[in-house]
Design an enzyme around this catalytic site. Structure first.
Site, mmCIF file in Angstrom:
data_model
loop_
_atom_site.group_PDB
_atom_site.id
_atom_site.type_symbol
_atom_site.label_atom_id
_atom_site.label_comp_id
_atom_site.label_asym_id
_atom_site.label_seq_id
_atom_site.Cartn_x
_atom_site.Cartn_y
_atom_site.Cartn_z
ATOM 1 N N GLU A 1 0.737 6.893 -7.520
ATOM 2 C CA GLU A 1 0.267 7.629 -6.351
ATOM 3 C C GLU A 1 -0.256 6.592 -5.380
ATOM 4 O OE1 GLU A 1 -3.606 9.558 -6.125
ATOM 5 O OE2 GLU A 1 -2.560 11.400 -5.589
ATOM 6 N N CYS B 1 -7.531 7.094 -1.793
ATOM 7 C CA CYS B 1 -6.175 6.963 -1.252
ATOM 8 C C CYS B 1 -5.893 7.924 -0.108
ATOM 9 C CB CYS B 1 -5.147 7.139 -2.359
ATOM 10 S SG CYS B 1 -5.232 8.727 -3.201
#
Length: 201
Positions: A26, A60
């Site tokens: 990810e 993120c």
């Protein structure tokens, strides 16, 4: 935790492949935040500051940069300063709610990014504590490192655009982001982003 850009992803994937270890990556990215002129700047500042500086920006999906008009920038800067003070006090370094940079290597990388544009808010660092203050940069050029790599730290550049179309073009000319944040009270803006109404903040 470390910056999750394509370079890091390639290293992780190569290491896993040597042992035939399955992995799911990810990756983060340059998550843009567009702010329309019709927004309340304090509402925008509260939301962006909370999400940008949570865990010292080391998530993120944190907003990576703001696109707005010069007029909105002038309204946002004092609002961002108020939001930072509200969340972390007059001395953020002593706040129990502000994390530290995960590693010395990432600290040095982030400190180098502070030379991009010029610092409008924050900018203080303490190497012994791996501390970087919640920071806002203005006057940033799109060719500078802070606009070329995922920041993954408590630094928020603001870039100026003159229209929604210019903002959309700026984002579409770059790698697809993991997340996009749009602040607007206009249904036309929703249509231009081709997003459902509830996605806009």
């Amino acid at each position: 935790m470390s910056p999750g850009g394509p370079r890091v992803g390639k290293v992780v994937m190569a290491a896993a492949a040597k042992h035939l270890t399955p992995v799911t990556l990810e990756l983060g990215g340059k998550n843009p935040c567009y702010v329309d002129d019709n927004c309340d700047p304090q509402t925008v500042a509260n939301r962006v500051a909370f999400f940008r500086y949570f865990n010292s920006g080391q998530t993120c999906v944190a907003p990576d940069y703001i696109l707005c008009s010069p007029e909105m920038q002038a309204r946002l800067l004092p609002a961002l300063q108020r939001a930072i003070t509200r969340f972390y006090g007059e001395d953020p370094q002593s706040s129990p709610d502000l994390g530290r940079i995960i590693s010395e290597k990432n600290f040095q990388r982030l400190r180098g990014l502070l030379s991009c544009g010029h610092v409008a808010i924050g900018g203080q660092t303490d190497e012994s504590d791996r501390y970087i203050a919640p920071t806002v940069l203005v006057g940033v050029q799109e060719t500078e490192p802070v606009m070329r790599e995922e920041i993954f730290g408590p630094i928020l550049p603001i870039m100026n655009v003159r229209s929604l179309d210019e903002a959309i073009e700026f984002i579409r000319c770059r790698e697809k982001p993991l997340a996009l944040y749009a602040f607007s009270n206009s249904s036309q803006t929703t249509a231009e982003w081709q997003l459902p109404q509830q996605v806009l903040l």
